[in-house]
Design an enzyme around this catalytic site. Sequence first.
Site, PDB file in Angstrom:
ATOM      1  CG  ASP A   1      -4.312  13.325  -3.579  1.00  0.00           C
ATOM      2  OD1 ASP A   1      -3.610  12.494  -2.964  1.00  0.00           O
ATOM      3  OD2 ASP A   1      -4.251  13.476  -4.809  1.00  0.00           O
ATOM      4  CD1 TRP A   2      -0.804  10.564   2.272  1.00  0.00           C
ATOM      5  CD2 TRP A   2      -2.890  10.438   1.487  1.00  0.00           C
ATOM      6  NE1 TRP A   2      -1.416   9.462   2.836  1.00  0.00           N
ATOM      7  CE2 TRP A   2      -2.681   9.358   2.376  1.00  0.00           C
ATOM      8  CE3 TRP A   2      -4.127  10.563   0.880  1.00  0.00           C
ATOM      9  CZ2 TRP A   2      -3.669   8.417   2.667  1.00  0.00           C
ATOM     10  CZ3 TRP A   2      -5.121   9.625   1.169  1.00  0.00           C
ATOM     11  CH2 TRP A   2      -4.881   8.577   2.054  1.00  0.00           C
TER      12      TRP A   2
END
Length: 826
Positions: A222-223
């Site tokens: 995930d970012w």
Amino acid sequence: MEDRIRALRNSLSLREKVRLLTGRDSWSTAPLASIGLRSMVLSDGPAGVRGPLWDERSPSVNLPSPTAVAASWDPMMVERVGAALGSEAVRKQVDVVLAPTINIQRTPYGGRHFEAFSEDPLLTGAVASHYVRGIQSFGVGATVKHYVANDSETERFTVDVRVSERALREVYLAAFERPVRDGSWLVMSAYNSINGATASENPLLTTPLNSEWGFDGVVVSDWTAVRSLESARHPQDLVMPGPAGPWGAALVEAVEDGRIPIGAIDRKVDRMLTLAARVGALSGIEPAPRRTPLSGPEVREVAREAAVAGAVLLQNDGTLPLGAPGSIAVIGEAARSARTQGGGSATVIPAMVASPLDGIWAQWPEAEVSWHLGAVVQGGLSDLDDGTFTTALGDPGMTVRYRDAAGRVFLEEKRRASRIVGFDTDSPLVVADSVELEFRWRPRSEGGRARLGIAGLADFSIAVDGKVVADGELRTGPDDDHAAAVLHPPATVVEFPVADDDVSVAVRLHPVPGAIPDALSLGVGLPPTVRDADELIAEAVAAATTAEVAVVVVSTSSEVESEGFDRSSLSLPGRQDELVRAVAAANPRTVVVVNSGAPVLLPWRHEVPAIVATWFPGQEFGHALAGILSGDDEPGGRLPVTWPDDEATVPVAETRPVEGVLAYDEGIHVGSRAWLRAGAAPAYPFGHGLGYTAWTVDAVHAPETPSPDRPTPVSVRLTNSGRRAGKTVVQVYLERVSPSTVDRPVRWLGGFAVASAEAGEAAEVHVAVAPRAFEHWDGEWRREPGEYALRVGFSVTDLVASIAISVPAIDAGSEASFSVVAGAAQ
């Protein structure tokens, strides 16, 4: 292909290998021309494919949100939605769609649950598998996320979820197992920790993901979820975004001095190159087979049909379908400004949206149709309506100028949107020192004064007809969710006197850095009306009194359901409950349409004749709803999540960590299992949904002693006993009959099947109950032999037939327990 990829990897230097493992920017991977590797583009889903730009000039088809898709309980419909997403990805030149979200709807308070399929692991896994298959049929990678136990938003970046191994295996990992085994090309690791280890450094990336399920794809973070070098030791393959990150030069040094084995790097590179080959980003290797993209009208038709298939008729006394009424009072903020999707990073910008009001006008062109606000739902700013603002030359939209630190304009453009978002390093919004928005606007005057909202992390000033009317600064506190600061930036409202003429507006914004790099949103919008709330309800009641039919659309708002925060209440915002009661008292033919992504409380449900839950149904909302209300289409949905009657009886309600820890103390008793264990009656149970016809179950057959290593076939014969063709969902639940030494749910879903038939006709469906349904986790998969009941019906509580079976034991550790079978078959 393996030999070719190995040879390419061996031709790379250590620095080249490591460079491939962190993104090139916010939305793409690093290319390497020397081996014929182009950059791969990743894009958010799951309600559409945005592409690398968040821009109204590059619109996306807005499909129904995942809860609406899962509500169809129809794997073939779900696969069509996946195919529409895959086709959109090809049109947008996207290689990887960051969807589906298959986290469990553990509690209705989860703020992002509209993005997840259901509360049940079997239903979620079956739906997700077909969704992935549809996307990947176009040679586009699907990403099952967020692995794992990322089921709420509060402190989501840092929360440590403490969950038993059994609950992990039987509920949270179970939702991921089937789509991974069925061949998903990517898995996204989550922000949170699980039992003390962050998701990107967790042993779960090895076991069961790789060692048991045979995952051969890429684990993308995930970012900003990868935060340390330690994650490189684990099967975490790609760090996003880039080019900065915790790996890079530090990882090269760690390999060179022996702290990280080169084998770990080579394994990651092999997987990245395999993904590139699959999506056609690696020259010299034939990509995976792919379908011909759908046309625009075909994708929009999938959106409409999926919205119909997922709409749930919660109750109906015969008021629906409406037929041909002569007058309709349409009431509600969402009837005109429909909520087609939830808030957050997955938001897309469609070219058009058919609101319920649009659909009703089109369906009944001869009827007298009126619209009334009724109650205010909006809490923040809404976008300026298209057509209400123009450039100085009269063109639709506004003029946007981006200036550098010296005050020079380096870009000027016309924008039709009133909100501008930048989510990449090269975005002019991100690199600008200041931004100017200039437009002519005819305000909505209330008492001779206009109100305009300003949003963004920025210092601002606003001038009207050349005179500065306000200035100030907008900031977000340090405790706010980082993503929420971008997706829901701080805002203020400016009020100024106006006449009846257009005014010239100039907004100047000087952005300040946010917590997420290369991410920013700025804009203007309309605050909620300040009209008297009693007056709004009275107007709606007056319209309902004289109309043949009243259609009230109630909804949540972006301040209630969005990425970045959980819900504090399940009640509808504003005075919508009071509105519904007043309208229903005035008109006995009142239909309530519930436009929310997750369950809400309906305290007036016994006072209205018909209720339809549409979820967040995508851009074809109005057309789908009109078909349902008229009877041209039957609402096909069944609840994928339990709807509570009140908040006091919700059995699993906690989303707030205590000292950074969120304990899943309920264990395996989640969703309908929790409700049955508590003995509480919800408003509408898991699996519930009505249609426009009636069904009877005539016979159920299954082997008395099922095979220990093959699916148990259950055949169900039923009859459409109504007056029109229709659809139903046959659901098979399991119960333990013999005394048990294992803590079990009272009842749990074993399989399901969609049945369709003409009026008076019989149908037969076949449900395959997988061996895993009879097993529990105790360090390994085990089966307790004994008597079980297969109970058949139309919801977890509406069960009309039952047969007993005798389940034999299996050897401990048997690998035959998991069978890939359809969640539903006909």
